[in-house]
Design a protein around this motif. Structure first.
Motif, PDB file in Angstrom:
ATOM      1  N   ARG A   1       6.636  10.694   5.713  1.00  0.00           N
ATOM      2  CA  ARG A   1       6.605   9.223   5.732  1.00  0.00           C
ATOM      3  C   ARG A   1       6.575   8.749   7.173  1.00  0.00           C
ATOM      4  O   ARG A   1       7.613   8.459   7.764  1.00  0.00           O
ATOM      5  CB  ARG A   1       7.824   8.666   5.015  1.00  0.00           C
ATOM      6  CG  ARG A   1       7.757   8.914   3.533  1.00  0.00           C
ATOM      7  CD  ARG A   1       9.039   8.467   2.852  1.00  0.00           C
ATOM      8  NE  ARG A   1       9.094   9.007   1.509  1.00  0.00           N
ATOM      9  CZ  ARG A   1       8.494   8.451   0.468  1.00  0.00           C
ATOM     10  NH1 ARG A   1       7.807   7.355   0.621  1.00  0.00           N
ATOM     11  NH2 ARG A   1       8.580   9.003  -0.726  1.00  0.00           N
TER      12      ARG A   1
ATOM     13  N   THR B   1       7.273   0.994   7.558  1.00  0.00           N
ATOM     14  CA  THR B   1       7.332   0.137   6.375  1.00  0.00           C
ATOM     15  C   THR B   1       7.491  -1.303   6.835  1.00  0.00           C
ATOM     16  O   THR B   1       8.046  -1.574   7.901  1.00  0.00           O
ATOM     17  CB  THR B   1       8.529   0.516   5.488  1.00  0.00           C
ATOM     18  OG1 THR B   1       9.671   0.637   6.321  1.00  0.00           O
ATOM     19  CG2 THR B   1       8.289   1.823   4.772  1.00  0.00           C
TER      20      THR B   1
ATOM     21  N   GLY C   1       1.917  -4.857   2.188  1.00  0.00           N
ATOM     22  CA  GLY C   1       2.552  -3.757   2.890  1.00  0.00           C
ATOM     23  C   GLY C   1       1.616  -3.174   3.943  1.00  0.00           C
ATOM     24  O   GLY C   1       0.402  -3.182   3.780  1.00  0.00           O
TER      25      GLY C   1
END
Lengths: 368, 309
Positions: free
Chosen positions: B132, B136, B147
């Protein structure tokens, strides 16, 4: 018979001669007897028979799809829908777990029901896809197969959803229950033989010629007066009917159905059998199923593993300690590579279909 | 806002479908074959990008390094996918160009099954997870925000599609591709190297699918050997809905399919007494396909009727 080039050719000529003398399909009957005798061979144990039953089910499916794809040239990637129709029809009507429409239907009585319902589903699909050709037809039939599977999963009131239907009764006739593997095998050989004979008749008939005309060029066929709508629907109906019968056998043999048995993989396997064997060729279906369904299963045998370990090659830089098991577990890779290899070496299939020919009794110099 | 989010989700899924669908449509336009293994090309891209991201530090990647890493992952994916496509074309398709119609299809299915299972074997059947790395957060105004990952995915696919159109319309190679797809024999007589053009077509389509694999991995981190199968089928559906052989059709079909799976399902759920769980999106996609093809058998942007039975 002086032109005996090879023992195989000599055998073929002897069979031809016998067929002409006796006016019986001697070669086919001999093959039938040979196939029926398989459970009596010494090396054939229950594992082999189980595989052969599975192969037999796929032979039936292949014979059905062969009408649609091989004869009429309609590329159907959703054949699993018909297989599911047959299996679920019997399961819903006969399984004690069935949430609705449970009718304690006898397997043998289910045969006409399943054949008729399969034909109806085939005609229904056929009506939907009548204007579509080639790859458009392929993708729509593929979608149809997937829709059927998702419906099976979600219409729980009828199909019991993902749990599926179990305890489906075996075929029973006046107290005699079809139970052992060799009985199932014989049932499949006999029904496949009957279907193959019937399909052969259809192919040689007016209907078969209409299918061939549609396959070669639909517009020209229509121009020559072939009722293309009627014969395309007939092809779907016949193929679907036979496919549903395959499903009926499946449900009776495994006594359990759930949606995960009716995936696109089934459609792809059956299509591969038909194309690898040679489109429109009946022996092709038999050998296609033996190779594509039988071989991957046989690769799982522990003997195969041991055999492969014996011929363990010394591959540099690779760990080959567990070679046999590694190869055995790679059977789907082998399946894929097999498809590529057969198409590369024999794009027409292993047993390309010969056109049906009418042989006159006077002319002995056969053109075959 | 719920509906706006659904719309963005639809666009995101649609972008992935569109990028894969372009590969189907390009190859179909030139060879009239369904490249069934194209979904696996997408899968290979996803794995290549994942490997590069791990090599460059995995979840520790941050700051300016992120841009380098993402670019490297996308380029690696495009290269790995293109290389696989070239090998597949050479081994499984080339000699079947004049074979019976179904032979290349079966060969492609064989490649697809083999590649899926090779990948499953190499990964031991377990999922791999994208690190990841993407920050974010959301861009936009109030209810109308997107997003970062989805914005990046939609944005980069648009850039690639514009690039593709420019490539096809403005370059010499693009002109050769159009010529071969119009008429292979004539193009060859006019001095176009047909073999080379076909290989180029495979490379272009595979590069798009490979990058799509990375983009999807950044968005939905779990990847596995069978991940290409369903998107492959869906993308082919999108290409057919748009009119197979047509480049704008594949893009439109991709977005159309993505939106109808997400927004369309929610719209149906608004109807009284209807409640469709998520797995019904496949039913919606395929029903839509059937309806579109029956109403307009050549697809939305269809250029020609497929006459080959």
């Amino acid at each position: 018979m002086e032109r005996t080039r090879a023992p195989f050719a000599a055998l073929r000529e002897a069979l031809h001669a016998a067929e002409e003398r006796t006016r019986l399909p001697v070669a086919r009957l001999l093959l039938l007897v040979l196939l029926l005798s398989v459970p009596l061979w010494p090396m054939v144990d229950s594992r082999w028979l189980r595989i052969l039953v599975l192969v037999g089910i796929f032979v039936v499916l292949g014979l059905g799809l062969n009408i649609v794809v091989g004869y009429a040239g309609l590329l159907d990637l959703g054949f699993v829908a018909f297989f599911a129709t047959g299996a679920y029809t019997y399961a819903i009507l006969a399984s004690p777990a069935s949430p609705a429409l449970q009718a304690d239907l006898n397997w043998w009585l289910a045969i006409p029901v399943v054949l008729a319902l399969g034909a109806a589903v085939g005609v229904m699909l056929g009506l939907f896809v009548l204007p579509l050709r080639g790859d458009y037809l392929a993708i729509v039939t593929l979608g149809f197969g997937e829709i059927i599977r998702i419906l099976l999963l979600n219409v729980r009131g009828l199909t019991n959803g993902a749990q599926g239907l179990f305890n489906i009764p075996r075929p029973e006739l006046g107290g005699w229950v079809l139970r052992s593997l060799d009985q199932w095998y014989w049932l499949l050989v006999l029904s496949a033989f009957l279907i193959a004979t019937a399909v052969g008749r259809m192919r040689a008939s007016r209907m078969g010629r209409a299918w061939e005309a549609i396959r070669e060029d639909e517009d020209v066929a229509a121009g020559m007066g072939v009722n293309t709508v009627k014969y395309k629907l007939m092809a779907f109906a016949m193929g679907a009917s036979i496919g549903s019968f395959g499903g009926l056998v499946f449900a009776g043999f495994f006594q359990f159905v759930n949606p995960s048995s009716f995936t696109l993989a089934v459609s792809i396997n059956v299509l591969s059998i038909v194309v690898i064997g040679g489109m429109g060729s009946t022996p092709g279906v038999l050998f296609g199923a033996l190779i594509l369904i039988g071989l991957p299963e046989v690769m799982q045998f522990s003997e195969t593993e041991r055999l492969l370990s014996v011929i363990n090659p010394a591959v540099p830089f690779a760990d080959t300690t567990d070679w046999g098991r590694q190869v055995a577990s790679a059977r789907f890779i082998v399946f894929g590579v097999l498809l590529v290899a057969v198409m590369a070496l024999r794009p027409e299939g292993l047993f390309p279909a010969r056109r049906p020919q009418a042989r006159l009794p006077e002319r002995h110099e056969s053109t075959a | 806002m719920f509906w706006f989010d659904q719309f963005v989700n639809g666009l995101t899924v649609g972008s992935v479908y569109a990028l894969i669908a372009l590969g189907y449509t390009l190859v179909y336009g030139i060879l009239q074959m369904i490249n069934f293994a194209h979904g696996e090309i997408f899968m290979i891209g996803a794995f290549a990008g994942w490997a590069v991201l791990l090599l460059l530090g995995g979840s520790a990647i941050a700051g300016p390094m992120l841009i380098v890493a993402l670019l490297a992952a996308m380029i690696a994916a495009a290269l790995a996918s293109s290389f696989s496509a070239v090998v597949i074309e050479r081994v499984a398709y080339r000699r079947l160009r004049n074979a019976p119609r179904l032979a290349p299809l079966i060969s492609a299915i064989g490649v697809s099954i083999a590649l899926q299972n090779v990948a499953l074997k190499l990964t031991g059947g377990r999922d791999r997870v994208y690190p990841r790395v993407f920050p974010t957060g959301e861009v936009g105004l109030g209810d109308f925000s997107v997003g970062y990952i989805q914005a990046f995915l939609i944005g980069s696919s648009v850039v690639m599609m514009v690039g593709l159109i420019v490539f096809i319309q403005r370059t010499r190679t693009g002109r050769a591709m159009r010529a071969v797809s119009e008429d292979r024999a004539t193009a060859s007589l006019m001095g176009v190297d047909v073999d080379r053009t076909i290989v180029t077509t495979f490379i272009v389509g595979a590069a798009l699918a490979g990058v799509a694999g990375v983009l999807q991995g950044l968005w939905i981190p779990n990847i596995r050997g069978t991940m290409g199968f369903l998107p492959g089928i869906k993308a082919f559906t999108a290409a057919v809905v748009g009119g197979i052989g047509s480049v704008p059709g594949a893009m439109a079909g991709g977005y159309f399919l993505g939106l109808s799976e997400t927004v369309g399902r929610e719209l149906l759920n608004e109807l009284p007494g209807v409640s469709l769980p998520n797995e019904w999106r496949d039913v919606i996609a395929f029903s839509l396909l059937v309806i579109v093809l029956i109403v307009r058998p050549t697809g939305i942007f269809g250029e020609r009727v497929s006459k080959r039975a």
